[in-house]
Design an enzyme around this catalytic site. Structure first.
Site, PDB file in Angstrom:
ATOM      1  N   SER A 319      -1.113  -8.816   0.658  1.00 29.65           N
ATOM      2  CA  SER A 319      -0.376  -7.587   0.385  1.00 29.65           C
ATOM      3  C   SER A 319      -1.226  -6.613  -0.419  1.00 29.65           C
ATOM      4  O   SER A 319      -1.228  -5.405  -0.159  1.00 29.65           O
ATOM      5  CB  SER A 319       0.918  -7.908  -0.374  1.00 29.65           C
ATOM      6  OG  SER A 319       1.567  -6.721  -0.770  1.00 29.65           O
ATOM      7  N   TRP A 322      -3.705  -5.163   1.850  1.00 34.24           N
ATOM      8  CA  TRP A 322      -3.057  -4.198   2.743  1.00 34.24           C
ATOM      9  C   TRP A 322      -3.014  -2.823   2.108  1.00 34.24           C
ATOM     10  O   TRP A 322      -3.163  -1.805   2.782  1.00 34.24           O
ATOM     11  CB  TRP A 322      -1.628  -4.670   3.053  1.00 34.24           C
ATOM     12  CG  TRP A 322      -0.842  -3.719   3.911  1.00 34.24           C
ATOM     13  CD1 TRP A 322      -0.794  -3.668   5.266  1.00 34.24           C
ATOM     14  CD2 TRP A 322       0.036  -2.667   3.441  1.00 34.24           C
ATOM     15  NE1 TRP A 322       0.050  -2.661   5.685  1.00 34.24           N
ATOM     16  CE2 TRP A 322       0.566  -2.033   4.589  1.00 34.24           C
ATOM     17  CE3 TRP A 322       0.415  -2.208   2.190  1.00 34.24           C
ATOM     18  CZ2 TRP A 322       1.458  -0.965   4.502  1.00 34.24           C
ATOM     19  CZ3 TRP A 322       1.295  -1.146   2.100  1.00 34.24           C
ATOM     20  CH2 TRP A 322       1.814  -0.537   3.249  1.00 34.24           C
ATOM     21  N   HIS A 323      -2.855  -2.767   0.788  1.00 34.44           N
ATOM     22  CA  HIS A 323      -2.772  -1.483   0.108  1.00 34.44           C
ATOM     23  C   HIS A 323      -4.115  -0.768   0.052  1.00 34.44           C
ATOM     24  O   HIS A 323      -4.142   0.470  -0.053  1.00 34.44           O
ATOM     25  CB  HIS A 323      -2.240  -1.676  -1.318  1.00 34.44           C
ATOM     26  CG  HIS A 323      -0.758  -1.862  -1.379  1.00 34.44           C
ATOM     27  ND1 HIS A 323      -0.144  -3.069  -1.140  1.00 34.44           N
ATOM     28  CD2 HIS A 323       0.247  -0.985  -1.644  1.00 34.44           C
ATOM     29  CE1 HIS A 323       1.173  -2.914  -1.260  1.00 34.44           C
ATOM     30  NE2 HIS A 323       1.436  -1.671  -1.565  1.00 34.44           N
ATOM     31  N   GLY A 324      -5.192  -1.486   0.086  1.00 36.50           N
ATOM     32  CA  GLY A 324      -6.484  -0.818   0.041  1.00 36.50           C
ATOM     33  C   GLY A 324      -7.635  -1.801   0.109  1.00 36.50           C
ATOM     34  O   GLY A 324      -7.527  -2.941  -0.355  1.00 36.50           O
ATOM     35  N   PHE A 478      -2.767   4.714   2.470  1.00 37.52           N
ATOM     36  CA  PHE A 478      -2.657   3.298   2.799  1.00 37.52           C
ATOM     37  C   PHE A 478      -2.279   3.107   4.246  1.00 37.52           C
ATOM     38  O   PHE A 478      -2.295   2.012   4.762  1.00 37.52           O
ATOM     39  CB  PHE A 478      -1.617   2.618   1.891  1.00 37.52           C
ATOM     40  CG  PHE A 478      -1.938   2.757   0.424  1.00 37.52           C
ATOM     41  CD1 PHE A 478      -3.236   2.694  -0.021  1.00 37.52           C
ATOM     42  CD2 PHE A 478      -0.932   2.975  -0.489  1.00 37.52           C
ATOM     43  CE1 PHE A 478      -3.535   2.823  -1.372  1.00 37.52           C
ATOM     44  CE2 PHE A 478      -1.207   3.092  -1.841  1.00 37.52           C
ATOM     45  CZ  PHE A 478      -2.522   3.032  -2.268  1.00 37.52           C
TER      46      PHE A 478
END
Length: 478
Positions: A319, A322-324, A478
């Protein structure tokens, strides 16, 4: 096209009017056209990526449904996942991966001189990639039928209100709504208008206002004092919530005016009494996505406490990534995972209903979340380390206002700005109270608050737009 741009305020009423004037069976055509136009406004070539993901998932889902063998079904899903997630990897993680490999090679004396591919990150690619892949997984699992109408499926992928930053919608929730016969409703328009007002208030009146102080402190953390960084970090917690929740509210309002209900993405996360509770309230659609498509397939909590701990940690690490594509996001996700997993290992106890205990838990959770936000906001692990060092060792308060880029006259507006958030969150609850003797009074008060918010938003929007333009939504990156 941004929700805060002038062209959007022309685009939205025009498409809502066209939508309701078009016969039910043909509404998908102007809505799909408008959604592609909305996305192409950022960059026309981005359409090629979203069209590729759409066609691949559309065809693979049909092949999955028609496959006679389990191997055939798995092959179809694998093709869709490989292409869609492959596009996400190339544009978002390729530089990060190659840079990591090159750094490892340089440890062994091999010079690489890699400077990066510098690919443009397509807006919203993380969101629509997850949305399309979840569709193919659902068809494979048999929880829904493959959509045979390419137009409706394409609209599910590119529906403009939630395209860029969610919420991540499930196909079984959104596609039937797009197909259903809908009629204009005064209640839908009223609910949509309220959501728009709340969303713009969160973005323009709160998020963009406090952002200037956060940016001032974080642009040079080595000279900002510990007190300034504490304030800036707390304000960043407010900023990112109001920015992302504001987007979700605007998206919800746009869709509601067209008779479509989007998923709830936030539920007052800063009143959470634990980090686990925080993630039940923050970015709810993403939490549910990872739960259904990663945590449960990994075994969830069915294989013992240690395995559950590992599964939770894996989910939060992914997770974070996934954000960066940066180690700061990995650490951010990993720390959240450690707290959630550790809370899961604690013995279950009956929740105390004492107000003092509840508020103490809320305060502790907020402090933990704010501390972890440091890694989200910092541009590198070294910068995050400096922020933490300053917070615990550098308490010279003399230059605090200067480090925040704040004048003495701006202290009260900043406090009032943050205090506006509880009002926005609690106004719907106040409005829905139906007390026989005070209902009209309550409604008139709410109408006055809405009118005041709307006028204030308009004035601030015009002022900021004329000065230096409005900032983009944080989750656009994102």
């Amino acid at each position: 096209m941004s929700f805060t741009s002038l062209v959007f305020f022309i685009f939205l009423p025009a498409i809502i009017l066209i939508h309701w004037l078009t016969p039910h069976k043909l509404r998908w055509i102007p809505l799909l056209t408008a959604s592609y136009f909305f996305y192409a406004f950022y960059n026309v070539w981005l359409l090629s990526l979203i069209l590729t993901a759409t066609l691949v998932c559309y065809l693979c889902a049909i092949c999955t449904e028609n496959a006679a063998t389990s191997a055939g079904k798995k092959a179809s899903v694998a093709v869709a996942a490989t292409i869609c997630l492959g596009l996400l990897f190339i544009f978002k993680y390729l530089d990060f991966t190659v840079s990591g490999i090159c750094s490892l090679m340089e440890l062994f004396g091999v010079e690489t001189n890699f400077t990066g591919f510098n690919l443009i990150l397509p807006v919203g690619i993380s969101f629509y990639t997850f949305q399309t892949t979840s569709y193919t997984f659902d068809v494979y699992r048999g929880t829904m039928k493959a959509e045979r109408h390419l137009g409706y499926f394409a609209l599910f992928v590119v529906f403009f209100p939630q395209l860029v930053a969610g919420p991540i919608e499930r196909p079984a929730d959104l596609i039937p709504q797009l197909r259903a016969e809908r009629h204009p409703s005064a209640d839908d328009f009223a609910d949509g208008a309220r959501s728009l007002i709340f969303g713009y208030a969160q973005k323009i009146l709160i998020a963009d206002f406090v952002a200037q102080f956060v940016n001032a402190a974080y642009q040079d953390v080595y000279s900002s004092g510990g007190l300034a960084l504490i304030i800036a970090t707390a304000l960043f917690a407010v900023q990112i919530y109001c920015d992302f929740s504001g987007y979700s509210m605007i998206a919800t309002g746009c869709a509601k005016m067209m008779g479509i209900k989007l998923s709830k993405n936030f539920d007052r996360p800063y009143i959470a009494t634990s980090v686990r509770d925080f993630w039940k309230r923050w970015h709810i659609s993403l939490t549910k996505w990872f739960t259904d498509y990663l945590y449960i397939p990994l075994g969830g909590n069915r294989k013992g406490r240690i395995r559950r701990f590992i599964n939770v940690l894996i989910v939060f690490l992914i997770s974070g990534l996934w954000h960066g594509a940066a180690l700061t996001f990995v650490v951010w996700g990993g720390l959240h995972g450690l707290f959630v997993a550790a809370e899961g290992l604690l013995p279950k106890r009956e929740e105390s209903k004492k107000a003092a205990v509840i508020w103490l838990k809320r305060a502790a959770t907020f402090l933990i979340v704010c501390f972890i936000w440091i890694f989200f906001r910092a541009s590198s692990l070294a910068e995050a380390g400096e922020v933490i060092r300053s917070i615990f060792t550098d308490w010279q308060a003399g230059e605090t206002l200067k480090s925040l880029g704040m004048t003495a006259e701006e202290i009260m507006p900043a406090i009032a700005c943050v205090a506006l958030l509880p009002l926005i969150e609690n106004l719907p609850k106040y409005e829905t109270r139906h007390l026989p003797l005070s209902e009209a009074y309550a409604q008139s008060n709410c109408a006055l608050v809405y009118a005041t918010l709307l006028i204030t938003i308009a004035v601030c929007w015009c002022a900021v737009l004329g000065e230096n333009g409005l900032s983009a939504f944080i989750y656009f990156s994102f």
